[in-house]
Design a protein around this motif. Structure first.
Motif, mmCIF file in Angstrom:
data_model
loop_
_atom_site.group_PDB
_atom_site.id
_atom_site.type_symbol
_atom_site.label_atom_id
_atom_site.label_comp_id
_atom_site.label_asym_id
_atom_site.label_seq_id
_atom_site.Cartn_x
_atom_site.Cartn_y
_atom_site.Cartn_z
ATOM 1 N N ASP A 304 0.833 -1.209 0.000
ATOM 2 C CA ASP A 304 0.000 0.000 0.000
ATOM 3 C C ASP A 304 0.861 1.250 0.000
ATOM 4 O OD1 ASP A 304 -2.175 1.661 0.140
ATOM 5 O OD2 ASP A 304 -2.400 1.465 2.312
ATOM 6 N N GLN A 305 1.971 1.248 0.738
ATOM 7 C CA GLN A 305 2.846 2.419 0.784
ATOM 8 C C GLN A 305 3.595 2.624 -0.519
ATOM 9 O OE1 GLN A 305 5.360 1.820 4.165
ATOM 10 N NE2 GLN A 305 3.686 2.036 5.673
ATOM 11 N N ASP A 306 4.000 1.524 -1.163
ATOM 12 C CA ASP A 306 4.820 1.645 -2.372
ATOM 13 C C ASP A 306 3.992 1.844 -3.629
ATOM 14 O OD1 ASP A 306 6.916 1.280 -0.664
ATOM 15 O OD2 ASP A 306 7.203 -0.852 -1.157
ATOM 16 N N GLY A 308 0.168 1.725 -3.689
ATOM 17 C CA GLY A 308 -1.170 2.268 -3.500
ATOM 18 C C GLY A 308 -2.253 1.226 -3.684
ATOM 19 N N ARG A 310 -4.636 0.252 -1.481
ATOM 20 C CA ARG A 310 -5.943 0.662 -0.961
ATOM 21 C C ARG A 310 -6.620 1.670 -1.879
ATOM 22 N NH1 ARG A 310 -6.330 2.873 5.136
ATOM 23 N NH2 ARG A 310 -5.634 0.712 5.491
ATOM 24 N N GLU A 311 -5.877 2.586 -2.422
ATOM 25 C CA GLU A 311 -6.462 3.593 -3.300
ATOM 26 C C GLU A 311 -7.054 2.966 -4.559
ATOM 27 O OE1 GLU A 311 -3.451 6.396 -4.119
ATOM 28 O OE2 GLU A 311 -3.321 7.157 -2.053
ATOM 29 N N HIS A 312 -6.401 1.939 -5.058
ATOM 30 C CA HIS A 312 -6.918 1.303 -6.268
ATOM 31 C C HIS A 312 -8.284 0.663 -6.022
ATOM 32 C CE1 HIS A 312 -7.172 -1.070 -9.926
ATOM 33 N NE2 HIS A 312 -7.274 -2.179 -9.194
ATOM 34 N N THR A 333 -9.251 -3.884 4.700
ATOM 35 C CA THR A 333 -8.268 -3.867 3.609
ATOM 36 C C THR A 333 -7.534 -5.199 3.503
ATOM 37 O OG1 THR A 333 -7.963 -1.500 4.054
ATOM 38 C CG2 THR A 333 -6.345 -2.576 2.644
#
Length: 584
Positions: A304-306, A308, A310-312, A333
């Motif tokens: 998620d940090q590298d 993304g 969750r955003e997807h 998540t």
């Protein structure tokens, strides 16, 4: 010779007075109304079953004898009613009625409160009252009346019963009543009012029952289909509509990678380690550890940090069931992560298979590559600490051995410098060689002196010369021995210096051996560290797919149908079992 005949049975004919009833009695019986007849019948003595059985035979024989005998010309004249009754009974005999019909007529006469003297008389009395004894409705009424009374007589209350009623259940048995069988006449019988036979009536009843069963079966089938449609088909249609029309297509990217072990030889490569090296068993634990790491929350957070992650899955283009809410927690998540990232390990081949799903094929490929990088980093870190610890320990041992060897060597050099003596052992050996040579010379001189003294007249000058040499050699030996034991150089004598030098040399030799052992241990640790190294090799590189792989609409719809059908079947069986238990 005349043999007297022997008869087993004799027919006893009644006398004429008893056979012919008085005219007044007959007239009275004919003129008596039906309501008064039961009293007379009740006053009559009861008859046995044998008397009732022989009564029709006697009547028949009496009528035959009366017709064959000559008519008397004098006597009493019968009344008109009696003559009419006998005439009617004669006509009834000529009808050819069966024994069953006669028995039914007697029972019907008893039901209506009549007092017949015979079966034919019962038929006559019933017809006189306007009742047809052979009509089917009357027979059924007679049977129903007998069933309702539970085996009792069907005579109405207040009417007298027959003295000796005939039991229809016993008629026809070996011990039952035997009625005379009449000879059937070849003439047309009276047609029955019932046009439907017993077989037709039975077939009609069976058809009616079958229609009712079929109607009930169709009603149950309709109810079952309605339940199936509501509990199975409707949810299946909803699931199929979702899979075909609502679900967002997902693109899957598949990849495979192996975890290999270094095949370099080393001290630890022998034994079972050498046998298992190069196989999947050598890296089984490492592969399982990598699989667990990629399925953990740590990998999800890094992804998620590298990239993304969750955003997807929070995009509005994804359907509501697969979409992640804006305020979703880490647990939600993680559920989406586990649903879209599948990682499996095949222990027989040692291959780790990974499948990543996303709404964008390029993003799915990016997710897969990032996870492979995380796995490679994890593999490198699995044995790094162990390898580094072994090498560091070996290096520290080598440094300590080198330091102690230097100390031993400095001590030896310091002893040599302080005593101005490089090799005390060599000096002691030199002194010992001088002492040995002097001792040899001393022995020669002593032998020479003894040889001179053995002469009778020894040469005194020569003897004195030899003795002088012996004295000088002894003095030299004493000096050399004194030098070895009493000569001091620096802080100690020569013997002490030699011992200290030998100890320093022994310590230096020991330190040399320890230094060599430390070097060997360092090399072994390095080889072992190299052999424990793990390498991740990607056998199937992730490639972006062109067509969506999910959802599998047909397979998922069939699976939903099977699930709903199984649930309905389990609930139905449970309900039927409980209903049966409660009803029983």
């Amino acid at each position: 010779m005349t043999t007297k005949p022997k008869a087993k049975k004799f027919r006893i004919r009644r006398n004429e007075g008893s056979a012919q009833p008085a005219p007044e009695a007959a007239q009275g019986r004919e003129d008596t109304p039906p309501s008064a007849q039961p009293e007379t019948r009740m006053s009559a003595p009861p008859q046995s079953s044998e008397q009732r059985a022989t009564a029709p035979r006697e009547d028949a024989s009496r009528q035959t004898e009366a017709s064959s005998a000559p008519q008397p010309r004098s006597g009493e004249v019968s009344s008109a009613g009696q003559v009419a009754g006998e005439t009617d009974m004669q006509k009834i005999r000529q009808e050819g009625l069966t024994g069953r019909q006669l028995r039914m007529a007697r029972r019907m006469a008893q039901k209506h409160g009549l007092a017949p003297t015979s079966d034919f008389d019962a038929v006559r009395l019933l017809r006189a009252k306007g009742i047809d004894p052979f009509q089917r409705a009357n027979m059924l009424e007679l049977v129903v009346g007998r069933d309702e009374s539970d085996g009792q007589s069907a005579v109405e209350p207040g009417l007298p019963t027959r003295a000796n009623p005939v039991d229809p259940a016993r008629v026809g048995d070996g011990d039952g009543v035997k009625l005379p069988q009449t000879i059937p006449l070849k003439k047309q019988q009276v047609p029955s009012t019932e046009t439907m036979s017993t077989a037709e009536r039975r077939a009609m009843e069976v058809a009616k029952v079958q229609r009712e069963l079929g109607k009930r079966r169709r009603r149950r089938f309709a109810l079952m289909m309605a339940r199936l449609a509501f509990f199975v088909m409707l949810p299946t249609l909803i699931a199929g509509y979702y899979f075909y029309a609502v679900a967002t297509p997902m693109y899957a990217t598949k990849s495979e990678f192996l975890i290999l072990k270094n095949d370099g030889g080393g001290g630890g490569s022998g034994g079972m380690g050498g046998l298992l090296s190069g196989t999947q068993f050598a890296t089984n634990q490492d592969a399982i550890a990598v699989q667990s790491y990629l399925s953990s929350k740590d990998a999800m957070l890094r992804l998620d940090q590298d990239v993304g992650f969750r955003e997807h899955f929070m995009q509005d283009d994804i359907d509501p069931i697969q979409r992640l809410d804006a305020d979703a927690s880490m647990e939600d998540t993680y559920k989406v992560y586990k649903r879209n990232v599948e990682i499996g390990y095949d222990p027989t081949e040692g291959v780790v298979r990974m499948e990543v799903r996303a709404a964008d094929p390029l993003l799915a490929k990016q997710f897969s590559e990032a996870l492979i990088d995380y796995a490679e980093e994890r593999v490198d870190n699995l044995t790094q600490r162990k390898r580094e610890t072994a090498v560091v320990d070996a290096e520290e041992g080598l440094a300590e051995a080198e330091e102690k060897r230097v100390d031993a060597q400095e001590m030896l050099v310091r002893l040599q410098q302080e005593n101005a003596l490089l090799d005390p052992e060599a000096k002691i050996a030199s002194l010992r060689s001088q002492i040995s040579s002097l001792e040899v010379q001393l022995q020669e001189k002593q032998l020479q002196r003894q040889a001179l003294l053995d002469n009778p007249r020894p040469n005194q000058s020569r003897v004195e010369g030899v003795e002088g040499d012996i004295r000088r050699i002894n003095n030299m030996l004493g000096q050399l021995n004194e030098r070895m034991t009493t000569e001091t150089t620096g802080d100690g004598n020569l013997a002490e210096i030699a011992i200290r030098t030998q100890l320093a040399q022994a310590d230096l030799a020991t330190r040399d051996l320890m230094l060599q052992s430390a070097l060997e241990r360092l090399e072994s640790a390095r080889r072992e560290a190299d052999s424990q190294a793990r390498y991740l090799t990607t056998s199937v590189v992730p490639v972006a797919s062109e067509d969506p792989s999910y959802p599998r609409s047909f397979e998922n719809t069939i699976l939903a149908f099977l699930i709903f059908a199984g649930i309905y079947l389990m609930i139905s069986l449970t309900a039927s079992i409980l209903r049966e238990q409660v009803s029983s």
